[in-house]
Enzyme design. Structure first.
Site, mmCIF file in Angstrom:
data_model
loop_
_atom_site.group_PDB
_atom_site.id
_atom_site.type_symbol
_atom_site.label_atom_id
_atom_site.label_comp_id
_atom_site.label_asym_id
_atom_site.label_seq_id
_atom_site.Cartn_x
_atom_site.Cartn_y
_atom_site.Cartn_z
ATOM 1 N N LYS A 1 69.467 -74.814 31.050
ATOM 2 C CA LYS A 1 68.989 -75.315 29.760
ATOM 3 C C LYS A 1 68.059 -76.513 29.952
ATOM 4 O O LYS A 1 67.001 -76.588 29.349
ATOM 5 C CB LYS A 1 70.192 -75.704 28.904
ATOM 6 C CG LYS A 1 71.147 -74.531 28.698
ATOM 7 C CD LYS A 1 72.447 -74.971 28.109
ATOM 8 C CE LYS A 1 73.475 -73.866 28.045
ATOM 9 N NZ LYS A 1 73.025 -72.489 28.071
ATOM 10 N N GLU B 1 74.624 -67.838 25.101
ATOM 11 C CA GLU B 1 75.119 -67.077 26.260
ATOM 12 C C GLU B 1 76.632 -67.031 26.113
ATOM 13 O O GLU B 1 77.305 -68.027 26.378
ATOM 14 C CB GLU B 1 74.738 -67.795 27.563
ATOM 15 C CG GLU B 1 73.253 -67.881 27.827
ATOM 16 C CD GLU B 1 72.672 -66.547 28.242
ATOM 17 O OE1 GLU B 1 73.432 -65.613 28.556
ATOM 18 O OE2 GLU B 1 71.443 -66.435 28.246
ATOM 19 N N CYS C 1 81.408 -65.440 33.645
ATOM 20 C CA CYS C 1 81.070 -64.631 32.458
ATOM 21 C C CYS C 1 80.730 -63.205 32.856
ATOM 22 O O CYS C 1 81.087 -62.258 32.155
ATOM 23 C CB CYS C 1 79.919 -65.261 31.701
ATOM 24 S SG CYS C 1 78.465 -65.561 32.716
ATOM 25 N N GLU D 1 68.217 -66.498 29.422
ATOM 26 C CA GLU D 1 67.912 -67.635 30.280
ATOM 27 C C GLU D 1 67.291 -67.092 31.555
ATOM 28 O O GLU D 1 67.388 -65.897 31.832
ATOM 29 C CB GLU D 1 69.180 -68.448 30.573
ATOM 30 C CG GLU D 1 69.673 -69.145 29.302
ATOM 31 C CD GLU D 1 70.790 -70.149 29.507
ATOM 32 O OE1 GLU D 1 71.703 -69.852 30.296
ATOM 33 O OE2 GLU D 1 70.754 -71.211 28.864
#
Ligand code: NAD
Length: 490
Positions: free
Chosen positions: A170, A257, A291, A471
């Site tokens: 980010k 996300e 994730c 991303e």
């Protein structure tokens, strides 16, 4: 309540004290203890608790810094951020052990979090000038210029499992494209990230990068703040839904996300032993708390018994212990909520018709109950509709589901509210590619499903309830800029 402000950089103390980072200063307010999830009786750091006043000050500072940073020539922004990347890379050796003691991972995983995070920042800086390139058209009536301009104050809300890399995914596009940024770390892993950021701010003008600590209430206040023009969030789908609501009043742009329930689809020409060898690390990496870890496996019924035996044998090699102990192959779960969730799912699954197989060993039997440790588990004869297959387990347990018909298996693979990553395992590459195209997910890997599958050129993100936006790569930067079209008639 006590508040003190000191120049950025860690305070000298045996247990590090970590403040908010506002206008280049660390602000220490109402420190709370962070405990080691692998040694619950040890305090790892004392971190400032946040509130609405801290949110206001951090966002106002970032808003004040925005015009100057936006107007800083791109090569100068790159120069400063390159120096910040050097600082981040150089911090890894010192801060990785602290990160291990916050989030429970292994030392080499924490070191690689710093290494990958530094690589993400460097890669972004290498492509930002191309991404920001101006598009211009001239004709007999005049000209059209399309510029990509930063949005303003951006907010990054990050989880605890890979805080450095997930924050850099980010920070890099936000700051490189000229936004200013306020980071909210997870209460479960706030210290190493903030100490690294507090060193990086030395290379940046005051207010360009800030940090506010706190939980969901502080995250919510950041997302609702009228001066915030971009929120980038990585975390669970439940929190993601709330963030959409918080961002609604300001029509604030979002990159989300979120959670995943990644399927691995084994086709009938796959070699079972080879597949197991390559797949298992992608299940249990970071205790399964990734994730895009493999979270459900579909196996042809005729190879099921052999596949399950090979799988359980391979899982038996895992030794679970503290992340700083080199004998450990994975560490404890990251926090109490995680431990409660995973053990509850295990209990429910054990009470079902599925067979829950516990494998692996304990590195330190005497310290076992002093941490959120869970041995690896394989769930055999699992149903596609069972909670263990439907819910994101985010822990060291995985269901193996038998199928008779490949079309049925593909339907099960796609029958999920999630769509983050996924994988197809097979011998024939063309068959693998054809099947991969039919999987509903942000990424599909063939014969791989772990960190080795990723590349900074690949956009990463989810479809359905796994998120909005991407991303990495050019697509990752697109979320931080607006197209500004200028039409000039003669
Ligand atoms: P979480 O959603 O509980 O928390 C993530 C962050 O959001 C924390 O900083 C938390 O304080 C903050 N937060 C929580 N509720 C909020 C709210 N209402 N408003 C604003 N901020 C809020 O997630 P977690 O337990 O830290 O991480 C685990 C989850 O994250 C898993 O579901 C995992 O799949 C997901 N995750 C996704 C990715 C991805 O790239 N898609 C990467 C890592 C983790």
């Amino acid at each position: 309540m006590t508040t003190t402000a000191t120049p950025a950089g860690p305070r000298t103390a045996t247990i590090p004290e970590v403040g908010h980072l506002i206008d280049g200063l660390q602000v220490f307010r109402d420190l709370r203890d962070v405990h080691d999830p692998g040694r619950l009786d040890e305090v790892v750091a004392r971190v400032a608790a946040g509130g609405s006043e801290d949110v206001e000050r951090a966002v106002t500072a970032a808003h004040r810094a925005f015009p100057g940073w936006r107007d800083t020539p791109v090569p100068e922004r790159i120069r400063r951020l390159t120096a910040a990347a050097e600082t981040l890379g150089a911090s890894g050796e010192e801060l990785a052990p602290l990160l291990v003691r916050e989030h429970g991972g292994l030392l080499h995983e924490a070191e690689s979090d710093f290494g990958v995070g530094t690589g993400v920042l460097r890669h972004t800086l290498s492509v930002v000038e191309d991404v920001l390139g101006v598009v211009a058209y001239d004709d007999e009536r005049g000209s059209i210029t399309i510029e990509k301009v930063p949005r303003g104050v951006a907010v990054a809300i990050v989880p605890w499992n890979m805080p450095i890399t997930l924050a850099m995914l980010k920070l890099a596009p936000a700051l490189a494209t000229g936004n200013t940024l306020v980071v909210k770390p997870s209460p479960s892993a706030p210290a190493a990230l903030t100490l690294a950021l507090s060193r990086m701010v030395d290379h940046l003008p005051s207010g360009v990068l800030g940090v506010v600590h706190g939980g969901a209430d502080v995250g919510d206040a950041l997302c609702r703040h009228p001066l915030v023009r971009k929120v980038s969030f990585t975390g669970g789908t439940t929190a993601g839904r709330r963030i959409i609501e918080s961002a609604a009043p300001g029509i604030t742009d979002l990159t989300l996300e979120l959670g995943g329930n990644d399927p691995a689809l084994v086709l009938d020409d796959a070699d079972p032993d080879l597949t197991v060898d390559r797949m298992v690390p992608g299940v249990f990496m970071r205790s399964g708390q990734v994730c895009f870890a493999v979270k459900r496996v579909y196996v042809p019924r005729r190879m099921y018994a052999r596949f399950a035996d090979a799988f359980c044998d391979r899982v038996d090699q895992y030794a679970v212990g503290h992340g700083l102990n080199p004998a450990s192959s994975f560490g404890p779960l990251g926090n109490e909520a995680q431990h409660r969730r995973v053990t509850d799912l295990l209990r429910r699954t054990a009470a079902s018709s599925a067979r829950v197989i516990e494998r692996g060993s304990k590195v330190d039997e005497s310290g076992w109950d002093n941490g959120y440790y869970v041995l690896p588990h394989v769930v055999l004869d699992a149903d596609h509709d069972a909670p263990i297959s439907r819910e994101e387990q985010f822990g060291p347990l995985v269901p193996l589901i038998a199928y008779d018909d490949e079309e049925q298996a593909l339907a099960w693979v796609n029958d999920s509210e999630h769509g983050l990553a996924s994988s197809v395992w097979c011998a024939d590459p063309e068959r693998g590619l054809a099947m991969a195209r039919r999987v509903e997910a942000g990424s599909t890997f063939v014969n791989t499903h772990s960190f080795e599958s990723l590349d900074p050129r690949m956009p990463f993100g989810g479809i359905k309830c796994s998120g909005i936006g991407r991303e990495c790569g050019d697509a990752g930067m697109a979320g931080y800029v607006e197209a500004h079209a200028i039409r000039h008639l003669q």
